[in-house]
Write an enzyme that holds these catalytic residues in place. Structure first.
Site, short mmCIF file in Angstrom:
data_model
loop_
_atom_site.label_atom_id
_atom_site.label_comp_id
_atom_site.label_asym_id
_atom_site.label_seq_id
_atom_site.Cartn_x
_atom_site.Cartn_y
_atom_site.Cartn_z
N LYS A 184 0.84 -1.19 0.00
CA LYS A 184 0.00 0.00 0.00
C LYS A 184 0.88 1.24 0.00
O LYS A 184 1.84 1.33 0.77
CB LYS A 184 -0.89 0.00 1.24
CG LYS A 184 -1.92 -1.12 1.23
CD LYS A 184 -3.02 -0.81 0.24
CE LYS A 184 -4.00 -1.96 0.11
NZ LYS A 184 -5.21 -1.61 -0.63
N ASP A 213 -0.47 -0.32 -4.46
CA ASP A 213 -1.88 0.09 -4.47
C ASP A 213 -2.01 1.42 -3.72
O ASP A 213 -1.74 1.49 -2.53
CB ASP A 213 -2.71 -1.00 -3.76
CG ASP A 213 -4.19 -0.72 -3.81
OD1 ASP A 213 -4.60 0.33 -4.32
OD2 ASP A 213 -4.96 -1.59 -3.32
N GLU A 239 -2.02 0.06 -8.72
CA GLU A 239 -3.48 -0.05 -8.53
C GLU A 239 -4.08 1.27 -8.05
O GLU A 239 -3.53 1.89 -7.14
CB GLU A 239 -3.74 -1.17 -7.52
CG GLU A 239 -5.20 -1.51 -7.28
CD GLU A 239 -5.32 -2.82 -6.48
OE1 GLU A 239 -4.49 -3.74 -6.68
OE2 GLU A 239 -6.22 -2.91 -5.64
N GLU A 265 -12.18 -1.77 -8.33
CA GLU A 265 -12.82 -2.33 -7.13
C GLU A 265 -13.96 -1.44 -6.62
O GLU A 265 -14.84 -1.93 -5.91
CB GLU A 265 -11.78 -2.54 -6.02
CG GLU A 265 -11.22 -1.25 -5.46
CD GLU A 265 -10.14 -1.50 -4.41
OE1 GLU A 265 -9.05 -1.94 -4.79
OE2 GLU A 265 -10.40 -1.26 -3.22
N ASP A 288 -15.21 -6.65 -8.12
CA ASP A 288 -15.39 -7.45 -6.91
C ASP A 288 -16.80 -8.01 -6.92
O ASP A 288 -17.77 -7.23 -7.00
CB ASP A 288 -15.16 -6.57 -5.68
CG ASP A 288 -15.06 -7.40 -4.40
OD1 ASP A 288 -15.95 -8.25 -4.18
OD2 ASP A 288 -14.12 -7.20 -3.63
N HIS A 315 -11.04 -8.34 -7.48
CA HIS A 315 -10.70 -7.78 -6.18
C HIS A 315 -11.39 -8.64 -5.11
O HIS A 315 -12.52 -9.09 -5.30
CB HIS A 315 -11.22 -6.34 -6.10
CG HIS A 315 -11.06 -5.69 -4.76
ND1 HIS A 315 -12.07 -5.67 -3.81
CD2 HIS A 315 -9.99 -5.06 -4.20
CE1 HIS A 315 -11.63 -5.02 -2.74
NE2 HIS A 315 -10.38 -4.64 -2.94
N GLU A 348 -6.36 -12.35 -5.57
CA GLU A 348 -6.07 -11.51 -4.40
C GLU A 348 -6.41 -12.25 -3.11
O GLU A 348 -7.55 -12.67 -2.90
CB GLU A 348 -6.87 -10.20 -4.48
CG GLU A 348 -6.62 -9.33 -3.27
CD GLU A 348 -6.99 -7.87 -3.47
OE1 GLU A 348 -7.86 -7.58 -4.32
OE2 GLU A 348 -6.40 -7.02 -2.78
CA CA Z 1 -7.15 -2.13 -3.86
#
Ligand code: CA
Length: 394
Positions: A184, A213, A239, A265, A288, A315, A348
């Site tokens: 992240k 991400d 991402e 997502e 997702d 996702h 994921e």
């Molecule tokens: Ca994400």
């Protein structure tokens, strides 16, 4: 082997199955010392909504959506349930379009579509259980029987030495056998993010795929500048560099870096994904199943992705109910494009703290050499632990 639980003779007529109950369990678990950060703030609680749909044959289905739990539960029970009681789960597309028709004015994305996602997943679970087949068979079959799982983690830890903690976490994923992991970024300055990225790349070596991400942390100019500096660390995808509302920004970033751009997502339904797809706003689409509209809508999104020759990597973020649903979607996504030795799509696998994840179902998923098996039992292949759901309902 009994393949179908019922087979009609030519003179028999299909009896309708009827939905008799719709129950939502809004679950909330505070994280306390396990709290972690991302670019938009700190995650102090995990929450999700599990939906159980029952039928007059006694067969029940389970679904999930992990947005704001109380709001989704109310949308499921208070708004959607009256529209689906008495309906046949095998009319899942009809149900989807009917409910969406009512919801359109109020919510083309977000909470009501998330509620509809959980309902749709439960309907497909019922369909699978009735015919005695895993959901992926109903979606057209499995292109692969196991999922190549990457670790989602490496969030902002609430500790003094962030870099050391993240390097240690990354080495843990390497020891666990993961072939890829996702970091992240966007919580700290770009300079600190680059420093952490460099340290993790050096620690895990060059054989492990590494993604980043940003959870929508930048504008296009910042994201392009950062992407150019991240290219030296062999970042596999970047991402959500910009907010999902900024489709032009995403296109601009995509056209100005060698790193693949991933996103989707936050997007819902075939209509939302139509824009990402026809404008080629990302390289990798990340719908997702618990947000975008359930299996019914995922089929349509995947069909569009295939037609436009765009990668589709789901996702995943919920409990084992959501993981199971995502695994069935993943199994049924065609190779885009098809070829004799297609690369395996990534799956994921959220490793961030979530005390709800494992105990929501009796079945557990086992990671072996970075792979998870696709569930083979009828329906989703997982059974909700109702006692646990009741205990965690707010
Ligand atoms: Ca994400």
């Amino acid at each position: 082997m009994i393949y179908y639980t019922f087979l009609l003779t030519p003179n028999e007529v299909v009896e309708e199955l009827n939905i008799t109950g719709v129950k939502a369990y809004p679950l909330v678990q505070t994280l306390g010392s396990m709290s972690f950060g991302f670019s938009q703030g700190w995650i102090n609680t995990r929450q999700t909504t599990i939906v159980i749909i029952s039928t007059d044959e006694g067969i029940e289905g389970v679904g999930e959506s992990f947005g704001p739990a109380r709001a989704i539960a109310e949308a499921v029970e208070g708004y959607c349930a009256p529209m689906i009681l008495g309906k046949d789960p095998f009319n899942s597309s009809v149900i989807w379009d009917t409910v969406y028709g009512y919801l359109r004015m109020n919510s083309q994305k977000g909470i009501l579509i998330e509620a509809l996602s959980a309902i749709d997943i439960a309907l497909w679970d019922i369909k699978g259980k009735v015919v005695g087949l895993p959901v992926y068979k109903l979606l057209g079959g499995a292109y692969r029987d196991k999922a190549h799982a990457y670790a989602t983690g490496l969030y902002r830890p609430n500790v003094k030495n962030v870099k050391d903690a993240l390097v240690e976490e990354a080495l843990g994923y390497k020891r666990d056998g993961f072939f890829a992991m996702k970091l992240k970024i966007g919580h700290a300055s770009p300079e600190e993010d680059l420093d952490i990225l460099k340290a993790i790349r050096e620690a895990i070596g060059n054989d492990i795929k590494l993604m980043v991400d940003a959870n929508c942390a930048y504008d296009a100019t910042e994201a392009i500048s950062l992407a150019k500096q991240m290219e030296q660390y062999d970042v596999y995808w970047f991402e959500e560099p910009v907010p999902p509302e900024d489709i032009e920004g995403s296109i601009e970033v995509k056209n100005n870096t060698d790193i693949r751009i991933a996103g989707g997502e936050c997007e819902c339904t075939r209509y939302g994904f139509r824009e990402l797809i026809r404008r080629r706003a990302v390289d990798i689409l990340q719908p997702d199943v618990c947000i975008a509209g359930g299996f019914t809508e995922m089929q349509k999104i995947v069909a569009m992705a295939s037609a436009w020759n765009m990668q589709c990597i789901p996702h995943v973020w919920g409990t084992n109910v959501a993981v199971a649903a995502a695994l069935h979607c993943y199994a049924a996504i065609p190779n885009i494009p098809g070829k004799i030795n297609p690369p395996e799509p990534y799956f994921e696998y959220d490793r961030s703290p979530n005390p709800l994840r494992e105990d929501a179902t009796y079945e557990k998923f086992i990671l072996q050499n970075s792979y998870i098996d696709i569930p083979q039992k009828p329906g989703l292949g997982v059974t909700a632990n109702i006692d646990f759901l009741k205990a965690k309902t707010i």
